[in-house]
Design an enzyme around this catalytic site. Sequence first.
Site, mmCIF file in Angstrom:
data_model
loop_
_atom_site.group_PDB
_atom_site.id
_atom_site.type_symbol
_atom_site.label_atom_id
_atom_site.label_comp_id
_atom_site.label_asym_id
_atom_site.label_seq_id
_atom_site.Cartn_x
_atom_site.Cartn_y
_atom_site.Cartn_z
ATOM 1 N N PHE A 79 -14.202 -4.905 9.614
ATOM 2 C CA PHE A 79 -13.956 -5.136 11.036
ATOM 3 C C PHE A 79 -13.044 -4.056 11.634
ATOM 4 O O PHE A 79 -12.688 -4.130 12.807
ATOM 5 C CB PHE A 79 -13.381 -6.534 11.268
ATOM 6 C CG PHE A 79 -14.418 -7.635 11.240
ATOM 7 C CD1 PHE A 79 -15.759 -7.369 10.975
ATOM 8 C CD2 PHE A 79 -14.060 -8.950 11.505
ATOM 9 C CE1 PHE A 79 -16.712 -8.383 10.957
ATOM 10 C CE2 PHE A 79 -15.001 -9.976 11.506
ATOM 11 C CZ PHE A 79 -16.323 -9.696 11.227
ATOM 12 N N ASP B 250 0.853 -1.191 0.000
ATOM 13 C CA ASP B 250 0.000 0.000 0.000
ATOM 14 C C ASP B 250 0.887 1.239 0.000
ATOM 15 O O ASP B 250 2.118 1.130 -0.102
ATOM 16 C CB ASP B 250 -0.977 -0.020 1.200
ATOM 17 C CG ASP B 250 -2.313 0.609 0.822
ATOM 18 O OD1 ASP B 250 -2.305 1.779 0.401
ATOM 19 O OD2 ASP B 250 -3.347 -0.072 0.935
ATOM 20 N N HIS C 4 -2.700 3.187 -4.697
ATOM 21 C CA HIS C 4 -2.163 2.701 -3.417
ATOM 22 C C HIS C 4 -0.745 2.156 -3.648
ATOM 23 O O HIS C 4 -0.373 1.093 -3.122
ATOM 24 C CB HIS C 4 -3.075 1.643 -2.798
ATOM 25 C CG HIS C 4 -4.323 2.230 -2.190
ATOM 26 N ND1 HIS C 4 -4.293 3.006 -1.060
ATOM 27 C CD2 HIS C 4 -5.628 2.174 -2.565
ATOM 28 C CE1 HIS C 4 -5.539 3.398 -0.754
ATOM 29 N NE2 HIS C 4 -6.363 2.910 -1.661
ATOM 30 N N TRP D 57 -8.681 -3.542 8.059
ATOM 31 C CA TRP D 57 -7.667 -2.550 7.690
ATOM 32 C C TRP D 57 -6.977 -2.071 8.959
ATOM 33 O O TRP D 57 -7.597 -2.013 10.030
ATOM 34 C CB TRP D 57 -8.325 -1.378 6.959
ATOM 35 C CG TRP D 57 -9.023 -1.794 5.708
ATOM 36 C CD1 TRP D 57 -10.359 -2.016 5.548
ATOM 37 C CD2 TRP D 57 -8.422 -2.085 4.437
ATOM 38 N NE1 TRP D 57 -10.623 -2.422 4.266
ATOM 39 C CE2 TRP D 57 -9.454 -2.467 3.558
ATOM 40 C CE3 TRP D 57 -7.113 -2.055 3.950
ATOM 41 C CZ2 TRP D 57 -9.225 -2.817 2.225
ATOM 42 C CZ3 TRP D 57 -6.891 -2.399 2.621
ATOM 43 C CH2 TRP D 57 -7.929 -2.775 1.779
ATOM 44 N N THR D 58 -5.723 -1.685 8.819
ATOM 45 C CA THR D 58 -4.964 -1.445 10.052
ATOM 46 C C THR D 58 -4.366 -0.039 10.155
ATOM 47 O O THR D 58 -3.370 0.151 10.844
ATOM 48 C CB THR D 58 -3.841 -2.492 10.214
ATOM 49 O OG1 THR D 58 -2.967 -2.393 9.083
ATOM 50 C CG2 THR D 58 -4.386 -3.895 10.327
ATOM 51 N N ASP E 125 -8.605 -0.335 -6.277
ATOM 52 C CA ASP E 125 -9.493 0.640 -5.627
ATOM 53 C C ASP E 125 -8.849 2.020 -5.539
ATOM 54 O O ASP E 125 -7.625 2.152 -5.540
ATOM 55 C CB ASP E 125 -9.859 0.160 -4.211
ATOM 56 C CG ASP E 125 -8.627 -0.021 -3.326
ATOM 57 O OD1 ASP E 125 -7.612 -0.546 -3.838
ATOM 58 O OD2 ASP E 125 -8.668 0.363 -2.145
ATOM 59 N N GLU E 126 -9.710 3.014 -5.452
ATOM 60 C CA GLU E 126 -9.350 4.383 -5.056
ATOM 61 C C GLU E 126 -8.152 4.931 -5.849
ATOM 62 O O GLU E 126 -7.286 5.599 -5.280
ATOM 63 C CB GLU E 126 -9.051 4.429 -3.552
ATOM 64 C CG GLU E 126 -10.237 4.014 -2.711
ATOM 65 C CD GLU E 126 -9.961 4.001 -1.215
ATOM 66 O OE1 GLU E 126 -10.865 4.381 -0.470
ATOM 67 O OE2 GLU E 126 -8.838 3.612 -0.791
HETATM 68 C C1 ACM Z 1 -11.029 -0.336 0.256
HETATM 69 O O1 ACM Z 1 -11.536 -0.309 1.387
HETATM 70 N N1 ACM Z 1 -10.401 0.726 -0.216
HETATM 71 C C2 ACM Z 1 -11.101 -1.524 -0.576
#
Ligand code: ACM
Length: 736
Positions: free
Chosen positions: A426, A198, A270, A475-476, A333-334
């Site tokens: 989560f 990322d 990312h 995600w952290t 994504d994004e």
């Molecule tokens: C995401 O939460 N960007 C996949």
Amino acid sequence: MFALSFVVPFSVNLARAQSKTPAIIPAPLSFRVTTGTLKVSDGAVLSFPSDDADAEFAAQFLAGVVQRTRGIKLTPRPESGQAPNTALIVFRRKSSEDAMRKDSYDLQISPEGVRIAAADRGGLLYGAITLWGLLTADAARDGDAVLNCVSISDAPELPWRGIMLDSARHMQSVEFIQELIDWMALHKLNILHWHLTDDQGWRLEIKQYPKLTKIGGWRELPSVAGKTDPATGNSYRYGGYYSQEQVRRLVAYAAQRNITIVPEIEMPGHASAALAAYPQFGSSDAHLSAPVSEYGIFPNLYNVNEETFTFLENILAEVMRLFPSTYIHVGGDEAVKDQWKASPQIQAQMRALGIKDEDQLQSYFIKRIDAFLTSHGRRTLGWDEILEGGLASNATVMSWRGMQGGISAAKQGHDAILTPTRPLYFNYRQSDAADEAPGRFALNTLSDVYGFDTAPAMLTAEERKHILGIQANLWTEYVITEDRVQWMPFPRMAALAEVAWLPPAKRNWNDFLDRLVAEKKRYEALGIHDAPSAFRVRSIQHLNPGQNRASVELHNQTGFGEIRYTVDGSVVTASSPLYEKSFDLSLPSRLRAAAFHDGEIPGSVIDRELNAVTVRRRFSQDLKLCVNDPSIQMEPDPPVPGRPVMLANYQNPCWIYTEAELIGIKRISAQVDPLPYVFHDPRSKPPQNPSLSGELQVRMDTCGGPVVATLPLKPAVGHRNVTWLHASLPPPARSA
Ligand code: ACM
């Protein structure tokens, strides 16, 4: 011997009328209680076919976890071949024609012993795990277990039962990930989607491109970015990576537990960490010197030229050698396209390719990668943005921005996996209690997860076959430590597991809660600290002004159990007064309360000193946010032990204290802490709240109401501890 006709396929509800569902999670698809009991004691022999490595592993796994959580020592032993099998617990391999479905198994407990039969690795392991559940269904943690006789015939509803772990924002140790894999296996989950790259870090060793981890694996943490460590004089660095050897071992460890690790290598966005290491494959001449320190969305995108595709394909070739998974996740994504729009080279390439906009260019990008993966016998998986501009022919969609991506993919004849933010992220909070771990503002409660609809009505039965399964994503960014990574999925993993395992008609929330009481005891025995949010009692106090009294309301999130309480300082027990409706108490008092089920406390006890100060005090989590989104309950990164976790909208830090009782109040005090980081979002405006100019303003009635006090924030700047601020309040204006 274990023909399907052996088990009458009772529905869970019908069966409950005659017998209780075995206290395991996920509940079995079908079961029939038979007569008699079976005692399992220390030294009981567990046999497995001597040439069957999967059955041997299942037997050993069972013996290990039973010893750890029940204190009974089972003895795994290969069948001798000649002598009759006298083992108490016997594993058998069925032929695949006899198996109901992949990962299915039959388990029969009779007064003579236990028989587990399955056709594949998953089924053998899941039969063992069900037996572990039955051996630990009562409260006892050691000594003989007495099992009720039962016949179970079980199989999962969905083939994809996953958890995503983000090891890019914050890393976890290999040992921790092994534990997570064990916990997942005990819930019969079978996919670990591993987010390895990322903007903040590249965590996978790639031999051909060592700078990916040497440079891309290291960053400064946001709370200390730009500072030097006084002890060493160096800048603070955070990072690391997983070696290929570690990865190979983890992949094998997971495979034994019927878990496939699906790696994610993010592209085209990312990508800041990779581009800090290899800027020549980026889309901009402005080069990064290191991965980014903060979180959110950054504009750094891979280029779309041949050199970049070669770079990515070489990386993916190493990834495929490490991960035998059919699916390789490529992110998608994004990806904000500003750099693609600004690059004359990329614009010229678009014209040459006849591509009309940047969404189509992303589609072209993913299609190129998809063709590469497909030519190597793999399948491309991507976040739902890969639908934009046209989906690659072989791609599977992971629907995260709600359900629409999954629904569109299925309607187009593509496979999809459902991972919508609500309720399957989560990293969102489990409750709004002040001691909940850091997480995004919105609540994904246990019941939200349990209520998740895996069979959307918008899809026909035929289209639904494209829904491979469900996955919770962890995600952290703000789930920093392993303790937190452990807290967030529990007990929600139990709800996820049951929703993935059982068909919708067989799920039953109240029955699940009942079984969760036993499951929480297993968590305790496994050393898992699960959130008490679902069962813990919460209290709301209303001050009765001038009377030195408060009225108290008690509730818990699920309404499960009976709430009992004391106000005289005594310990709360199953015979303490039952809470039926709100009550008054005089101040000061000590309130203790807990929800009880069968005389036990499945959550935790609350213990509060209530006095004129504590009844008026509000934590940030107790206040309303003037604007909910985007807000996070956060802590400094790196965390500072003992420092409180606070909830704030980082673009508009403004809170509302409703119905504040101000009569006789002359001062206000606030504990403040600098925002540890912000989330970058190129699509939203910078922070606008005037309090950011350097003071906390106290306004009356509304966010735009008259300012009645100002608390300058200067004392808190650079403070490594929370800071108390105080100000006088004018007497409240009398309303007419
Ligand atoms: C995401 O939460 N960007 C996949």
